[in-house]
Design a protein around this motif. Sequence first.
Motif, mmCIF file in Angstrom:
data_model
loop_
_atom_site.group_PDB
_atom_site.id
_atom_site.type_symbol
_atom_site.label_atom_id
_atom_site.label_comp_id
_atom_site.label_asym_id
_atom_site.label_seq_id
_atom_site.Cartn_x
_atom_site.Cartn_y
_atom_site.Cartn_z
ATOM 1 N N SER A 28 0.859 -1.185 0.000
ATOM 2 C CA SER A 28 0.000 0.000 0.000
ATOM 3 C C SER A 28 0.890 1.229 0.000
ATOM 4 C CB SER A 28 -0.898 0.013 1.245
ATOM 5 O OG SER A 28 -0.118 0.196 2.413
ATOM 6 N N ALA A 29 0.276 2.383 -0.196
ATOM 7 C CA ALA A 29 1.039 3.626 -0.123
ATOM 8 C C ALA A 29 1.660 3.794 1.252
ATOM 9 C CB ALA A 29 0.129 4.805 -0.449
ATOM 10 N N PHE A 30 0.983 3.304 2.281
ATOM 11 C CA PHE A 30 1.489 3.421 3.657
ATOM 12 C C PHE A 30 2.772 2.623 3.831
ATOM 13 C CE2 PHE A 30 1.666 2.053 8.105
ATOM 14 C CZ PHE A 30 1.524 3.268 8.771
ATOM 15 N N THR A 31 2.776 1.370 3.384
ATOM 16 C CA THR A 31 3.967 0.538 3.571
ATOM 17 C C THR A 31 5.085 0.902 2.589
ATOM 18 O OG1 THR A 31 2.936 -1.174 2.197
ATOM 19 C CG2 THR A 31 2.747 -1.423 4.566
ATOM 20 N N LEU A 32 4.721 1.477 1.442
ATOM 21 C CA LEU A 32 5.733 1.885 0.471
ATOM 22 C C LEU A 32 6.374 3.223 0.817
ATOM 23 C CD1 LEU A 32 3.958 0.814 -2.834
ATOM 24 C CD2 LEU A 32 6.188 0.001 -2.048
ATOM 25 N N ASP A 33 5.721 4.028 1.643
ATOM 26 C CA ASP A 33 6.220 5.361 1.967
ATOM 27 C C ASP A 33 7.624 5.280 2.575
ATOM 28 O OD1 ASP A 33 6.115 8.164 2.305
ATOM 29 O OD2 ASP A 33 5.540 7.909 4.397
ATOM 30 N N GLY A 34 8.549 5.997 1.955
ATOM 31 C CA GLY A 34 9.916 6.008 2.447
ATOM 32 C C GLY A 34 10.773 4.853 1.971
ATOM 33 N N ARG A 35 10.209 3.989 1.130
ATOM 34 C CA ARG A 35 10.969 2.856 0.583
ATOM 35 C C ARG A 35 10.949 2.929 -0.936
ATOM 36 N NH1 ARG A 35 7.836 -0.340 4.657
ATOM 37 N NH2 ARG A 35 9.304 -1.010 6.280
ATOM 38 N N ASP A 36 12.033 2.533 -1.572
ATOM 39 C CA ASP A 36 12.000 2.427 -3.026
ATOM 40 C C ASP A 36 11.464 1.052 -3.406
ATOM 41 O OD1 ASP A 36 14.140 0.555 -2.869
ATOM 42 O OD2 ASP A 36 15.616 2.154 -3.071
ATOM 43 N N ALA A 37 11.153 0.893 -4.678
ATOM 44 C CA ALA A 37 10.517 -0.344 -5.141
ATOM 45 C C ALA A 37 11.391 -1.559 -4.886
ATOM 46 C CB ALA A 37 10.189 -0.230 -6.631
ATOM 47 N N ALA A 38 12.705 -1.403 -5.065
ATOM 48 C CA ALA A 38 13.608 -2.540 -4.893
ATOM 49 C C ALA A 38 13.649 -3.005 -3.443
ATOM 50 C CB ALA A 38 15.011 -2.162 -5.367
ATOM 51 N N SER A 39 13.731 -2.056 -2.502
ATOM 52 C CA SER A 39 13.798 -2.443 -1.088
ATOM 53 C C SER A 39 12.478 -3.050 -0.628
ATOM 54 C CB SER A 39 14.162 -1.245 -0.212
ATOM 55 O OG SER A 39 13.153 -0.252 -0.262
ATOM 56 N N PHE A 40 11.368 -2.548 -1.169
ATOM 57 C CA PHE A 40 10.084 -3.137 -0.790
ATOM 58 C C PHE A 40 9.959 -4.548 -1.353
ATOM 59 C CE2 PHE A 40 5.621 -4.182 -1.256
ATOM 60 C CZ PHE A 40 5.164 -3.952 0.035
ATOM 61 N N GLU A 41 10.459 -4.746 -2.550
ATOM 62 C CA GLU A 41 10.389 -6.073 -3.160
ATOM 63 C C GLU A 41 11.172 -7.093 -2.328
ATOM 64 O OE1 GLU A 41 9.189 -9.026 -5.709
ATOM 65 O OE2 GLU A 41 8.514 -6.939 -5.603
ATOM 66 N N LEU A 42 12.327 -6.683 -1.850
ATOM 67 C CA LEU A 42 13.106 -7.572 -0.986
ATOM 68 C C LEU A 42 12.354 -7.877 0.304
ATOM 69 C CD1 LEU A 42 16.735 -6.141 -1.359
ATOM 70 C CD2 LEU A 42 15.894 -8.388 -2.121
ATOM 71 N N MET A 43 11.723 -6.842 0.856
ATOM 72 C CA MET A 43 10.948 -7.031 2.080
ATOM 73 C C MET A 43 9.770 -7.968 1.836
ATOM 74 S SD MET A 43 9.255 -4.055 4.439
ATOM 75 C CE MET A 43 8.499 -4.431 6.024
ATOM 76 N N ALA A 44 9.102 -7.781 0.691
ATOM 77 C CA ALA A 44 7.960 -8.634 0.360
ATOM 78 C C ALA A 44 8.400 -10.086 0.168
ATOM 79 C CB ALA A 44 7.276 -8.115 -0.900
ATOM 80 N N GLU A 45 9.523 -10.286 -0.510
ATOM 81 C CA GLU A 45 10.030 -11.654 -0.704
ATOM 82 C C GLU A 45 10.338 -12.325 0.624
ATOM 83 O OE1 GLU A 45 13.367 -11.250 -3.257
ATOM 84 O OE2 GLU A 45 12.186 -10.810 -5.058
ATOM 85 N N GLY A 46 10.939 -11.569 1.536
ATOM 86 C CA GLY A 46 11.241 -12.115 2.850
ATOM 87 C C GLY A 46 9.985 -12.444 3.637
ATOM 88 N N SER A 47 8.981 -11.581 3.494
ATOM 89 C CA SER A 47 7.718 -11.816 4.205
ATOM 90 C C SER A 47 7.023 -13.067 3.684
ATOM 91 C CB SER A 47 6.796 -10.600 4.045
ATOM 92 O OG SER A 47 5.568 -10.814 4.698
ATOM 93 N N ILE A 48 6.988 -13.216 2.371
ATOM 94 C CA ILE A 48 6.354 -14.404 1.782
ATOM 95 C C ILE A 48 7.099 -15.671 2.201
ATOM 96 C CG2 ILE A 48 5.868 -15.599 -0.392
ATOM 97 C CD1 ILE A 48 5.374 -12.773 -1.608
ATOM 98 N N ALA A 49 8.425 -15.594 2.210
ATOM 99 C CA ALA A 49 9.222 -16.768 2.582
ATOM 100 C C ALA A 49 8.961 -17.202 4.024
ATOM 101 C CB ALA A 49 10.704 -16.465 2.389
ATOM 102 N N SER A 50 8.656 -16.232 4.897
ATOM 103 C CA SER A 50 8.445 -16.559 6.308
ATOM 104 C C SER A 50 6.972 -16.753 6.658
ATOM 105 C CB SER A 50 9.032 -15.452 7.192
ATOM 106 O OG SER A 50 8.350 -14.230 6.984
ATOM 107 N N THR A 51 6.106 -16.714 5.648
ATOM 108 C CA THR A 51 4.663 -16.868 5.868
ATOM 109 C C THR A 51 4.230 -18.274 5.456
ATOM 110 O OG1 THR A 51 4.258 -14.513 5.459
ATOM 111 C CG2 THR A 51 2.373 -15.995 5.223
#
Length: 259
Positions: A192-215
């Motif tokens: 969302s705009a809230f979670t993306l705020d202050g992050r670039d697309a690449a760093s969010f993608e890494l965060m999302a990949e890590g979240s999916i891996a741990s879910t």
Amino acid sequence: MNTSPSERRVALVTGAAGELGRAICQRLWRDGLHVVAVDIDLPAARQLAGALPALPGQRALPLYADMGDAACIAAMVEEAGAAFGRIDVLVNNAAVNHRGSIFDFDAARWDHMMAVNLRGPALLCQRVAPYWKASGAGGRVINMVSRCWVAGGPPAYVACKAGLVGLTRSMARELAPLQVTVNAIAPGLLPSAFTLDGRDAASFELMAEGSIASTPLKRLTTPEDIAGTTAFLASPDAAFITAEVIHVCGGSQLAPFGR
């Protein structure tokens, strides 16, 4: 079911114009509730309210509120109460997140987060309580927290959300005599705009990949996941559930939280 406008329950949703708030408003609207769409961005709240499908006897009211401003909260509740004469469901969804570690956080930003994320929901409940007392019909409070309250993360945000869990439990006791239930929803990572705020697309993608891996269920949270849980907690089916934190994150509450 035929319900007259005066018999319809009224849901007040803060942070209504964001992706999550919008999904919640849309779902509660489909469930037949009047919706008070509250946001600091009033034009966006008006756009949301105007986009809800027109239904006979059902009304959406967009209102401005800065949840860090006590006087603003009081004025908003007064306007909502004057419009409907009742407030039944309160969804404390508005939040801010000024990210920073314990080594570099800014005191003014910390205070702003506490005012919006923690004090705001408490003040809003305080202002809505007279409507619950007057109606005698009970009510619902649904607080948006985060799975980070158990797993850690940016200190100020985690402190706010952990505090909101504590507030949920305290208010569940205090409001029980009014037949008001108070619960919290802890979403997982939600794009969302809230979670993306202050992050670039690449760093969010890494965060999302890590979240999916741990879910365990191997995907991110969606606004509709949270909206569905909100609708359940707002419904008669949840009348005997209070003081709970429902993790809607595919099991990722079992894993450490990444920054």
